[in-house]
Design an enzyme around this catalytic site. Structure first.
Site, mmCIF file in Angstrom:
data_model
loop_
_atom_site.group_PDB
_atom_site.id
_atom_site.type_symbol
_atom_site.label_atom_id
_atom_site.label_comp_id
_atom_site.label_asym_id
_atom_site.label_seq_id
_atom_site.Cartn_x
_atom_site.Cartn_y
_atom_site.Cartn_z
ATOM 1 N N TYR A 1 51.612 2.966 17.583
ATOM 2 C CA TYR A 1 52.507 4.099 17.835
ATOM 3 C C TYR A 1 53.536 4.193 16.716
ATOM 4 C CZ TYR A 1 56.083 7.000 20.080
ATOM 5 O OH TYR A 1 56.995 7.985 20.374
ATOM 6 N N ASP B 1 55.125 -0.026 9.331
ATOM 7 C CA ASP B 1 56.078 0.505 10.303
ATOM 8 C C ASP B 1 56.723 -0.695 10.993
ATOM 9 O OD1 ASP B 1 57.459 1.566 12.395
ATOM 10 O OD2 ASP B 1 55.783 2.680 13.263
ATOM 11 N N LYS C 1 65.588 1.040 15.154
ATOM 12 C CA LYS C 1 66.006 0.226 16.295
ATOM 13 C C LYS C 1 67.142 -0.742 15.968
ATOM 14 C CE LYS C 1 61.686 0.614 18.919
ATOM 15 N NZ LYS C 1 62.184 1.493 19.974
#
Length: 461
Positions: free
Chosen positions: A151, A251, A279
């Protein structure tokens, strides 16, 4: 504060608020990830490793805003840094360059081998979106390769083969691109090559077949933050992408600063061409970063040939609409000083006195204790992950990718998660556990104890 295990558990206020929210917000939530059945639990207060909901129930939080809060809720050092920034600079945002931008960029460049220059965004989603645009702009190729089950954000190019059914997914060696949402153009399906994670032979075959069309391979080096790539796979992938001039994008929105201060690329000793972060980097605020090799990142440089040459000089390519060397990237809130001050304080905290290393050690303690507990009850369970993130999986099979996970016992896992929620462990059913620096030994021991309480109930012991 009392925990929910010490009182009669009720979430009636959460239910009422959710039902009212559905009047104003589709589905009652502002993001799909916030929804769970039969309804979400509405939170009202948080501190350190704890959450408190609107019904007064207190939980040990292992969701931590999907892993963003590595230093827990409301850490005083981060609150102080934000307050100081607002007081010292006198504004929430300048809309101009400021020193925190270059200070934070330099800090990240010193930690990540794959980053020589960097740009900020508002989120990890925007970071991966920009990374893909940069890859296409730099290589001049249209196709993107991604891995099944990975994702990278909720936009069209990445919402392919994230959670396909096995019937939709097709051949495990040559996965079928499957849209994750309505509204995704066929263009993206036709221009996305889906790869099988941790299967080097099949991945090499697919990349070789499309070598002249693929701009980049984007990947989570640790799928979902908890399924690690093998070292052999990572070494082979780096070799084949370099051979064909395909950019390798890591990522690291989930893994950045959670596997180690240098992320998964530091753990694997692999240097990607482009890295995305988010994050943890924001210290609880929305942030993203794209970094990579200097020659790649320079295409985002606004000083184009048109700026350098006289305004009266127009090249043939520009007459035809081809702005050679220019890749647009801009946003009003990029490099937000309040957010970067929180991020800087977070990195300071993690590096001080080996705090991140100690948090990883406590994570391993919890994993080992849970595995030992389940073994005593003769229940097949393993924990998988690296660093401060792990997941609980009910299977005796090695987990290497998305399809392996589908063969684990989700029914058992969800049953345990829902009961733990009632007892005061906040983990959205079937999701990974994220640790924070603020989880105490008492928190961990109580977590193990509540798992045992659930197992006793399930086994009638």
């Amino acid at each position: 504060m009392q925990t929910s295990s010490e009182t009669t558990y009720t979430v009636e206020t959460s239910k009422r608020i959710f039902e009212e929210a559905c009047t104003y917000i589709p589905g009652g939530v502002t993001a799909h990830i916030k929804y769970m059945t039969p309804h979400p639990i509405v939170m009202n207060e948080a501190k350190g490793s704890k959450l408190k909901d609107v019904d007064g129930n207190t939980y040990i939080d292992y969701l931590l805003c999907s892993g963003s809060l590595l230093t827990g809720h409301g850490h005083p050092a981060i609150t102080e840094a934000v307050t100081n920034q607002l007081n010292d600079m006198g504004t929430t945002i300048f809309g101009t360059p400021h020193l925190l931008e270059q200070q934070m960029a330099k800090r990240v460049i010193e930690l990540y081998n794959g980053i020589e220059m960097a740009r900020f965004t508002n989120s990890g989603l925007e970071a991966t979106l920009l990374a893909i645009r940069i890859a296409k702009g730099f290589t001049g190729r249209e196709k993107l390769a991604k891995f099944e089950g990975h994702y990278h954000g909720g936009y069209d190019q990445s919402l392919i083969s994230v959670n396909p059914t096995m019937e939709e997914a097709g051949d495990s060696k040559r996965p079928t691109p499957v849209p994750e949402s309505r509204g995704i153009s066929n263009y993206y399906l036709e221009n996305t090559v889906v790869l099988p994670f941790n299967d080097l032979e099949s991945t090499v075959q697919l990349l070789t077949e499309n070598k002249d069309e693929i701009s980049a391979v984007i990947m989570e080096p640790i799928q979902g933050g908890y399924i690690p790539a093998t070292q052999e796979f990572m070494d082979g992938l780096r070799e084949i992408t370099e051979k064909y001039g395909i950019l390798l994008i890591f990522d690291e929105v989930k893994t950045g600063f959670r596997v180690g201060m240098s992320g998964a690329q530091g753990y694997y000793n692999i240097t990607p061409d482009i890295t995305t972060l988010g994050k943890v980097l924001g210290g609880g605020f929305p942030v993203g970063l794209v970094g990579g090799r200097k020659e790649i990142m320079e295409i985002t440089n606004p000083i184009s040939s048109r700026d350098i040459l006289s305004a009266s000089v127009v090249t043939d390519k520009e007459k035809n609409g081809d702005k050679e060397g220019v890749l647009f990237h801009s946003g009003t809130y990029y490099g937000h000083p309040t957010i970067l001050s929180a991020g800087k304080a977070t990195l300071d905290l993690l590096e001080k006195d080996g705090t991140l290393d100690k948090t990883i050690e406590r994570t391993m303690w919890l994993r080992h204790e849970l595995e030992a507990l389940y073994a005593r009850y003769n229940i097949t369970m393993k924990t998988i992950g690296l660093g401060t993130i792990f997941n609980i999986v009910f299977t005796d099979k090695e987990i290497l990718n998305y399809r392996d996970m589908q063969e684990s016992d989700f029914v058992m896992r969800e049953k345990i998660d829902r009961r733990l929620l009632e007892l005061g462990i906040y983990i959205k059913p079937l999701t990974r556990y994220s640790m924070s620096t603020e989880h105490t030994q008492e928190d961990l021991e109580k977590t193990v104890s509540l798992h045992e309480k659930v197992l006793k109930e399930l086994t009638n012991l």
